[in-house]
Design a protein around this motif. Sequence first.
Motif, PDB file in Angstrom:
ATOM      1  N   VAL A   1      48.438  26.743  40.279  1.00  0.00           N
ATOM      2  CA  VAL A   1      47.335  26.282  39.446  1.00  0.00           C
ATOM      3  C   VAL A   1      47.798  26.240  37.992  1.00  0.00           C
ATOM      4  O   VAL A   1      48.412  27.181  37.499  1.00  0.00           O
ATOM      5  CB  VAL A   1      46.122  27.217  39.602  1.00  0.00           C
ATOM      6  N   ARG A   2      47.489  25.167  37.331  1.00  0.00           N
ATOM      7  CA  ARG A   2      47.888  25.006  35.921  1.00  0.00           C
ATOM      8  C   ARG A   2      46.815  25.645  35.048  1.00  0.00           C
ATOM      9  O   ARG A   2      45.741  25.089  34.863  1.00  0.00           O
ATOM     10  CB  ARG A   2      48.069  23.521  35.608  1.00  0.00           C
TER      11      ARG A   2
ATOM     12  N   GLU B   1      38.303  20.957  43.960  1.00  0.00           N
ATOM     13  CA  GLU B   1      37.314  19.906  43.701  1.00  0.00           C
ATOM     14  C   GLU B   1      37.618  19.193  42.388  1.00  0.00           C
ATOM     15  O   GLU B   1      37.483  17.971  42.278  1.00  0.00           O
ATOM     16  CB  GLU B   1      35.920  20.514  43.668  1.00  0.00           C
ATOM     17  N   TRP B   2      38.028  19.958  41.391  1.00  0.00           N
ATOM     18  CA  TRP B   2      38.374  19.374  40.094  1.00  0.00           C
ATOM     19  C   TRP B   2      39.560  18.431  40.237  1.00  0.00           C
ATOM     20  O   TRP B   2      39.554  17.321  39.714  1.00  0.00           O
ATOM     21  CB  TRP B   2      38.673  20.484  39.092  1.00  0.00           C
ATOM     22  N   ARG B   3      40.583  18.873  40.949  1.00  0.00           N
ATOM     23  CA  ARG B   3      41.758  18.025  41.147  1.00  0.00           C
ATOM     24  C   ARG B   3      41.385  16.730  41.861  1.00  0.00           C
ATOM     25  O   ARG B   3      41.848  15.648  41.489  1.00  0.00           O
ATOM     26  CB  ARG B   3      42.813  18.771  41.960  1.00  0.00           C
TER      27      ARG B   3
ATOM     28  N   ASP C   1      39.778  11.855  54.856  1.00  0.00           N
ATOM     29  CA  ASP C   1      40.762  11.757  53.787  1.00  0.00           C
ATOM     30  C   ASP C   1      40.784  12.978  52.882  1.00  0.00           C
ATOM     31  O   ASP C   1      41.712  13.152  52.119  1.00  0.00           O
ATOM     32  CB  ASP C   1      40.483  10.523  52.911  1.00  0.00           C
ATOM     33  N   ARG C   2      39.739  13.810  52.917  1.00  0.00           N
ATOM     34  CA  ARG C   2      39.672  14.923  51.975  1.00  0.00           C
ATOM     35  C   ARG C   2      40.850  15.870  52.195  1.00  0.00           C
ATOM     36  O   ARG C   2      41.113  16.315  53.301  1.00  0.00           O
ATOM     37  CB  ARG C   2      38.368  15.708  52.129  1.00  0.00           C
ATOM     38  N   ILE C   3      41.549  16.161  51.115  1.00  0.00           N
ATOM     39  CA  ILE C   3      42.692  17.058  51.205  1.00  0.00           C
ATOM     40  C   ILE C   3      42.191  18.486  51.238  1.00  0.00           C
ATOM     41  O   ILE C   3      41.396  18.888  50.396  1.00  0.00           O
ATOM     42  CB  ILE C   3      43.627  16.868  49.989  1.00  0.00           C
ATOM     43  N   ALA C   4      42.648  19.247  52.184  1.00  0.00           N
ATOM     44  CA  ALA C   4      42.193  20.634  52.286  1.00  0.00           C
ATOM     45  C   ALA C   4      42.876  21.494  51.240  1.00  0.00           C
ATOM     46  O   ALA C   4      44.071  21.360  50.985  1.00  0.00           O
ATOM     47  CB  ALA C   4      42.510  21.180  53.681  1.00  0.00           C
ATOM     48  N   ALA C   5      42.116  22.382  50.622  1.00  0.00           N
ATOM     49  CA  ALA C   5      42.696  23.319  49.667  1.00  0.00           C
ATOM     50  C   ALA C   5      43.572  24.306  50.408  1.00  0.00           C
ATOM     51  O   ALA C   5      43.262  24.729  51.509  1.00  0.00           O
ATOM     52  CB  ALA C   5      41.577  24.071  48.935  1.00  0.00           C
TER      53      ALA C   5
ATOM     54  N   ASP D   1      43.830  18.881  28.176  1.00  0.00           N
ATOM     55  CA  ASP D   1      43.968  17.565  28.794  1.00  0.00           C
ATOM     56  C   ASP D   1      43.567  17.732  30.262  1.00  0.00           C
ATOM     57  O   ASP D   1      44.220  18.475  31.010  1.00  0.00           O
ATOM     58  CB  ASP D   1      45.419  17.099  28.694  1.00  0.00           C
ATOM     59  N   PRO D   2      42.494  17.067  30.709  1.00  0.00           N
ATOM     60  CA  PRO D   2      42.032  17.264  32.089  1.00  0.00           C
ATOM     61  C   PRO D   2      43.051  16.846  33.135  1.00  0.00           C
ATOM     62  O   PRO D   2      42.980  17.291  34.283  1.00  0.00           O
ATOM     63  CB  PRO D   2      40.767  16.400  32.156  1.00  0.00           C
ATOM     64  N   ARG D   3      44.018  16.015  32.760  1.00  0.00           N
ATOM     65  CA  ARG D   3      45.039  15.592  33.720  1.00  0.00           C
ATOM     66  C   ARG D   3      46.130  16.643  33.887  1.00  0.00           C
ATOM     67  O   ARG D   3      46.943  16.544  34.803  1.00  0.00           O
ATOM     68  CB  ARG D   3      45.658  14.269  33.258  1.00  0.00           C
TER      69      ARG D   3
END
Length: 229
Positions: free
Chosen positions: A34-35, A180-182, A198-202, A99-101
């Motif tokens: 996590v950043r 969710e944010w990502r 398609d949802r990527i699992a955490a 920066d949100p990215r």
Amino acid sequence: MSRRAPVFIITGGQGQCKTTFLHLVIGLTVGLNVRVRGVISPGYLRDGRRSGFTLVDLATGEHEELSSIDPDPRCEAHGRFYFRPEGLLFGRRALAPPDPRETDLMVVDEVGRFELQGGVWAEQLDRLTAHPHPPMIWTVRRRLLHTVVERWNIQNPVVVDVGTASVMETAEAVMDAVWEWREAQTFSAVPTPSLPGDRIAAPALCADAAAGGSPGAPAILRRRYGPEG
């Protein structure tokens, strides 16, 4: 985003290890790449009494003394503490809107009466909460919790009381919010239609993840601190 990312508020009374709890949660999330940006401020003791705070930039691991009880004419006085100008500048830079990215999680340790009076990190908190932001974690003393929530109009606080909460469960909740944010950032940048499944699992938190962070984490996240208030 249609709604703001949550603000996790780690709360408790004075001396109930809020920063220690936060430190452990961050260690688990950093272990999952996590950043993280923001600051953590472990206190230190002299003759058994809280005598100052060190400030750590979580993005870089760099340290700066924030405040002490030693009088200094160069410093801003708040209560019995004298805040060093270098420490305040260091913290304000670390708490600039991210920066949100490039940011998954923002940390502010701690938000208290000085901020409620307009000092220390108040301006940075105003800027952070004025616009959509990544998930955040704040530490707040229990007696100031409702005042802080009202002052910064936090619409979806997730209150974590160190007296009853689990570090692991808190880290899992934070990771859910981060994922969710990502996803929101990804889909806002690349507007492609989604397909079922398609949802990527955490990624699940591993039971053997080191509480102090992964070997690649900033060194500060692998250190241990005593209880704080």
